[in-house]
Design an enzyme around this catalytic site. Sequence first.
Site, PDB file in Angstrom:
ATOM      1  N   TYR A 181       0.899  -1.261  -0.008  1.00 56.39           N
ATOM      2  CA  TYR A 181       0.020  -0.038  -0.035  1.00 56.39           C
ATOM      3  C   TYR A 181       0.928   1.165   0.065  1.00 56.39           C
ATOM      4  O   TYR A 181       0.425   2.508   0.047  1.00 56.39           O
ATOM      5  CB  TYR A 181      -0.989  -0.052   1.166  1.00 56.39           C
ATOM      6  CG  TYR A 181      -2.083  -0.875   1.188  1.00 56.39           C
ATOM      7  CD1 TYR A 181      -1.883  -2.376   0.737  1.00 56.39           C
ATOM      8  CD2 TYR A 181      -3.195  -0.692   1.557  1.00 56.39           C
ATOM      9  CE1 TYR A 181      -3.085  -3.156   0.704  1.00 56.39           C
ATOM     10  CE2 TYR A 181      -4.542  -1.544   1.495  1.00 56.39           C
ATOM     11  CZ  TYR A 181      -4.283  -2.802   1.113  1.00 56.39           C
ATOM     12  OH  TYR A 181      -5.162  -3.544   1.166  1.00 56.39           O
ATOM     13  N   LYS A 200       3.822 -13.872   5.996  1.00 54.24           N
ATOM     14  CA  LYS A 200       4.065 -15.040   4.968  1.00 54.24           C
ATOM     15  C   LYS A 200       5.679 -15.190   4.818  1.00 54.24           C
ATOM     16  O   LYS A 200       6.119 -14.933   3.826  1.00 54.24           O
ATOM     17  CB  LYS A 200       3.176 -14.577   3.598  1.00 54.24           C
ATOM     18  CG  LYS A 200       3.440 -15.854   2.487  1.00 54.24           C
ATOM     19  CD  LYS A 200       2.305 -16.376   2.944  1.00 54.24           C
ATOM     20  CE  LYS A 200       2.333 -17.925   1.943  1.00 54.24           C
ATOM     21  NZ  LYS A 200       1.589 -18.922   2.184  1.00 54.24           N
ATOM     22  N   ASP A 207      -2.035 -17.579   5.660  1.00 51.30           N
ATOM     23  CA  ASP A 207      -3.068 -18.327   5.275  1.00 51.30           C
ATOM     24  C   ASP A 207      -3.452 -19.350   6.570  1.00 51.30           C
ATOM     25  O   ASP A 207      -4.905 -19.684   6.552  1.00 51.30           O
ATOM     26  CB  ASP A 207      -2.663 -19.305   4.045  1.00 51.30           C
ATOM     27  CG  ASP A 207      -1.121 -19.668   4.046  1.00 51.30           C
ATOM     28  OD1 ASP A 207      -0.405 -19.075   5.137  1.00 51.30           O
ATOM     29  OD2 ASP A 207      -0.679 -20.518   3.380  1.00 51.30           O
ATOM     30  N   ASP A 247      -5.452  -5.458   6.463  1.00 54.79           N
ATOM     31  CA  ASP A 247      -6.724  -4.974   5.633  1.00 54.79           C
ATOM     32  C   ASP A 247      -7.807  -6.199   5.530  1.00 54.79           C
ATOM     33  O   ASP A 247      -8.867  -6.182   5.904  1.00 54.79           O
ATOM     34  CB  ASP A 247      -6.328  -4.360   4.358  1.00 54.79           C
ATOM     35  CG  ASP A 247      -7.284  -3.556   3.809  1.00 54.79           C
ATOM     36  OD1 ASP A 247      -8.518  -3.444   4.161  1.00 54.79           O
ATOM     37  OD2 ASP A 247      -7.287  -3.211   2.335  1.00 54.79           O
TER      38      ASP A 247
END
Length: 364
Positions: free
Chosen positions: A124, A191, A224, A248
């Site tokens: 972002y 991640k 995940d 987000d």
Amino acid sequence: MAYRVTFIRGDGIGPEIADVSKAVLDATGVAFDWDFQDAGVEMMEKEGTPLPTRTLESIRKNKIAMKAPITTPVGTGFRSCNVALRKEFDLYACVRPCKSYEGVRSRYRNIDLVIVRENTEDLYAGIEFQKGTKEADEVIQLCSKLSGKSIRPDSGISIKPISVSGTERIVKAAFEYARKYKRKKVTAVHKANIMKFSDGLFLEVAREVAKRYTDIQFEDRIVDNMCMQLVQVPELYDVLVLPNLYGDIISDLAAGLVGGLGVAPGANVGESGAIFEATHGSAPKYKGLNKVNPTALILSGMLMLRYLGEEQAADRLEKAVADVIREGKDVTYDLKENRKDPTAVGTREMGQAIIKKLKVKSEK
Ligand code: NAD
């Protein structure tokens, strides 16, 4: 003395929920001197900018703002005012408590999570190169030279920067929040197994910061797996700290656990100020219908009261909202068992019911 607070009424459903939230905050008995300012699509049409300088100046001066949602055109048009505001004032921590209130329809009960999302970095950051431009071609060539890996020439590119300093301050903010509100655990979400130099760095720094907070548990989860765990065993989690994009997405997931966007508040906080806003957007299809739920922005106002140290008023406001929702009579369509229930009330009427509860309590 009254608190001087900037109030951006936004667009779409923004002005409706803003007016109701203002009235509810005034009814808490805390004195506010509201400084109303414009931003959004209508400003773009009228003045050629969605975010006028006078609005920015007002926030700079008052250091605190309530903000209703603002539309961001998809794909083209102006960039998000919401992202721009967070960057302009370096509001690096987006804090979103997701709590079950009795009476809100949800598949889950007793959820009490706090999402602490990094607000200024990651994908972002706004560093993007459009497919087919000279700049995109140069980036593609440079990446190929430096990494030995090829990027397809017809690619658009978004850069994902994650820094030590940016991570340090957001993880610290999560631990400080946990300490202030007597929470037990902070979970860092990442991640790092795939993106070793961005998410890997986030995790490494989070582990270092955690060593300074021995009174609070720390753990990490891959994003995940985190999504699945939140759906299966949300009660195992407490405060989550995440880079921007995962923050987000997981904010909306967590909002879904507690009954949807209509009840999910948020705060964007930095060293020099704070902007309080709902997690949801401007829901343009409901504009002007006096239909949507004002709770998320009202509860964002409750977070503002806590930020100002007005804990008692915040508690009273939260209880008034919780009572109205639990009774289930004067609530908007989204809080009714059947969304077509003709007894659902409008945005303003739900606000009035909350004000009535606040008034009864202050008279006792
Ligand atoms: P949205 O949150 O505006 O609406 C999605 C759906 O959620 C709505 O159609 C409605 O069914 C429900 N909903 C949202 N708020 C509700 C409320 N208060 N009461 C009852 N139901 C509610 O998301 P979107 O449609 O993806 O986005 C619309 C616009 O808002 C976009 O331009 C987006 O960029 C913008 N946006 C702004 C902000 C912000 O100002 N901080 C945040 C998110 C999205």
